[in-house]
Design a protein around this motif. Structure first.
Motif, PDB file in Angstrom:
ATOM      1  N   UNK A 230       0.959  -1.203  -0.053  1.00  0.00           N
ATOM      2  CA  UNK A 230       0.046   0.010   0.020  1.00  0.00           C
ATOM      3  C   UNK A 230       1.024   1.186  -0.142  1.00  0.00           C
ATOM      4  N   UNK A 231       2.092   1.089   0.403  1.00  0.00           N
ATOM      5  CA  UNK A 231       3.032   2.221   0.438  1.00  0.00           C
ATOM      6  C   UNK A 231       3.509   2.742  -0.973  1.00  0.00           C
ATOM      7  N   UNK A 232       3.580   4.052  -1.087  1.00  0.00           N
ATOM      8  CA  UNK A 232       4.073   4.595  -2.557  1.00  0.00           C
ATOM      9  C   UNK A 232       5.547   4.146  -2.664  1.00  0.00           C
ATOM     10  N   UNK A 233       5.995   3.975  -4.029  1.00  0.00           N
ATOM     11  CA  UNK A 233       7.188   3.843  -4.251  1.00  0.00           C
ATOM     12  C   UNK A 233       8.400   4.657  -3.616  1.00  0.00           C
ATOM     13  N   UNK A 234       8.013   6.013  -3.278  1.00  0.00           N
ATOM     14  CA  UNK A 234       9.035   6.936  -2.780  1.00  0.00           C
ATOM     15  C   UNK A 234       9.420   6.450  -1.367  1.00  0.00           C
ATOM     16  N   UNK A 235       8.653   5.579  -0.690  1.00  0.00           N
ATOM     17  CA  UNK A 235       8.560   5.249   0.606  1.00  0.00           C
ATOM     18  C   UNK A 235       9.294   3.906   0.665  1.00  0.00           C
ATOM     19  N   UNK A 236       9.676   3.294  -0.297  1.00  0.00           N
ATOM     20  CA  UNK A 236      10.207   1.987  -0.461  1.00  0.00           C
ATOM     21  C   UNK A 236      11.403   1.780   0.475  1.00  0.00           C
ATOM     22  N   UNK A 237      12.282   2.479   0.410  1.00  0.00           N
ATOM     23  CA  UNK A 237      13.763   2.551   1.086  1.00  0.00           C
ATOM     24  C   UNK A 237      13.455   2.491   2.546  1.00  0.00           C
ATOM     25  N   UNK A 238      12.626   3.442   2.958  1.00  0.00           N
ATOM     26  CA  UNK A 238      12.417   3.622   4.471  1.00  0.00           C
ATOM     27  C   UNK A 238      11.628   2.308   4.863  1.00  0.00           C
ATOM     28  N   UNK A 239      10.696   1.904   4.235  1.00  0.00           N
ATOM     29  CA  UNK A 239      10.021   0.885   4.979  1.00  0.00           C
ATOM     30  C   UNK A 239      11.041  -0.509   4.717  1.00  0.00           C
ATOM     31  N   UNK A 240      11.856  -0.496   3.844  1.00  0.00           N
ATOM     32  CA  UNK A 240      12.691  -1.701   3.840  1.00  0.00           C
ATOM     33  C   UNK A 240      13.611  -1.564   5.064  1.00  0.00           C
TER      34      UNK A 240
END
Length: 443
Positions: free
Chosen positions: A319-329
């Motif tokens: 559900x997260x936007x791609x821009x948040x991928x690294x933070x979520x990772x």
């Protein structure tokens, strides 16, 4: 040549494309969750477990690039297409081996005998070879057939099915014991609860794999080339692996750095969980005891908890936007590090559920982000070969972890519990290394 770009696929087709991954993951989870238990039951020294855990990643390191290279050039419409023939062969091989592995202690070799351990080691190696042959086509078909907008969804479905397979495989011994199948056996013999689990897993593997083989239609070479904006000749040769690695996008290498720490930590989870739980909760190091076998079953339940947590967390990540991928990772891996550390600290079997939920959060990120980040930066040229080579970022850290364990295990007091402190530190390094990831857009 006119370039159309990959079309948007109906959700049902993406599900069918990945359905066989359920059965493949059942095989992998039975291997990872029960291998330590099997080898210690038949008499392996805990300090030498690393030797047995080297074999699966070594097999994957060699097999997956070969599957990628040859399937890039394969077109066998009567057998399914480019990737599916390899899935079919791998699944049949894996089923045969799954019927043999849990019987390593039932062939009269004797407890702790070299023959029993060698038989177990050889069957594990063949199981991993065949499972890798069966698994790699699913990753490749997503790269082949799914556009960038749907790719996160497709790998999310793959992650969901993967973790669902993990849940099933992990709880098999616990459920079978609950319905009356014996969880103890003669010294050196693997209990029937484990043996029957492998038999059920073998049946699931072949049924789900055949479902994908019969339901999926891959793109023929002409269509594939048109959709990817390449020529048919681009995949006519296998490509020189060293040259391809030199031309690999930055994301290939920066994600591999994160993968190195992540998979090294998980290798210690699989190697030492059963023994650590037996030591901390059941207060035994005797692999032939009822307490140890109970710990082995409970680890299966905890592995299922981990998988359920991964499914839930994967849904949130999608559900997260791609821009948040690294933070979520990075956040996911850091929570996983806390989970590893808590396994060292906790002595209650039920509180360990929290530990494995945190580990499951990291597992979700490990199965969601790397392939999405790398395949988005790849063209359709040598897609399978690149993904096979990228599998080295999974296999090499497992090999390093196993080899390092021969020195680290005695250095940390010869305690399987203490290895989880090391795993926590390693996973935290993985979280920090997410900051180095660069994709094509970032330069």
């Amino acid at each position: 040549m006119e370039t159309k770009g990959l079309p948007t696929l109906p959700a049902s087709r993406i599900w069918m494309m990945n359905f066989g991954f359920l059965g493949v993951q059942v095989a992998f989870t039975l291997q990872s969750s029960q291998m330590s238990r099997i080898f210690q039951t038949i008499g392996a020294d805990p300090n030498k477990l690393g030797w047995f855990f080297i074999l699966p990643p070594l097999a994957g390191l060699l097999v997956q690039p070969l599957v990628g290279t040859y399937s890039d050039r394969t077109w066998a419409p009567k057998l399914g297409g480019r990737r599916l023939p390899y899935l079919l062969v791998g699944a049949i091989m894996a089923v045969i081996v799954m019927l043999l592995l849990p019987n390593s202690g039932s062939l009269g070799f004797g407890y702790g005998s070299l023959a029993a351990l060698l038989f177990g080691a050889i069957t594990v190696a063949f199981l991993d070879v065949s499972s890798n042959v069966a698994m790699q086509p699913f990753k490749m078909m997503v790269g082949d057939m799914v556009n960038d907008q749907q790719k996160s969804y497709a790998y999310g479905i793959q992650s969901f099915l993967s973790n669902s397979g993990s849940v099933l495989a992990a709880i098999f011994p616990f459920i079978l014991t609950a319905i009356g199948i014996s969880n103890v056996a003669s010294k050196g013999v693997v209990p029937n609860s484990v043996v029957v689990s492998f038999y059920i897993g073998a049946a699931l593997l072949i049924v789900t794999s055949l479902f994908s083989v019969f339901k999926v239609k891959e793109y023929d070479p002409q269509t594939y080339a048109k959709f990817h904006g390449i020529t048919e000749n681009d995949n006519a040769s296998g490509g020189n692996w060293l040259e391809l690695l030199k031309k690999a996008p930055k994301s290939f290498w920066t994600v591999s750095l994160v993968q190195f720490f992540s998979w090294m930590a998980f290798q210690y989870l699989w190697t030492y969980s059963a023994g650590a739980i037996a030591q901390n909760v059941w207060h035994t190091n005797d692999a032939t005891s009822a307490g140890y076998q109970a710990a082995g079953n409970w680890y299966g339940v905890l592995a299922a908890v981990q998988a359920v947590a991964a499914v839930a967390w994967s849904y949130l990540l999608a559900k997260l936007p791609p821009a948040k991928a690294k933070v979520a990772y990075a956040t996911s891996l850091l929570l996983g590090a806390l989970g590893f550390l808590s396994i060292f600290l906790i002595h209650s079997q039920y509180l360990l559920i929290i530990s494995y939920i945190l580990v499951g959060i990291a597992w979700a990120a490990v199965n969601t982000y790397p392939l999405t980040m790398v395949t988005n930066d790849l063209s359709g040229v040598h897609m399978g070969t690149y993904l096979g080579l990228f599998n080295g970022s999974i296999c090499l850290p497992q090999i390093v972890a196993s080899l390092a364990s021969f020195g680290l295990f005695p250095l940390l007091g010869g305690s399987q519990v203490n290895m989880f402190v090391l795993a926590a530190v390693i996973m935290a390094c993985g979280a920090l290394s997410v900051g180095f990831i660069r994709n094509k857009k970032e330069g």
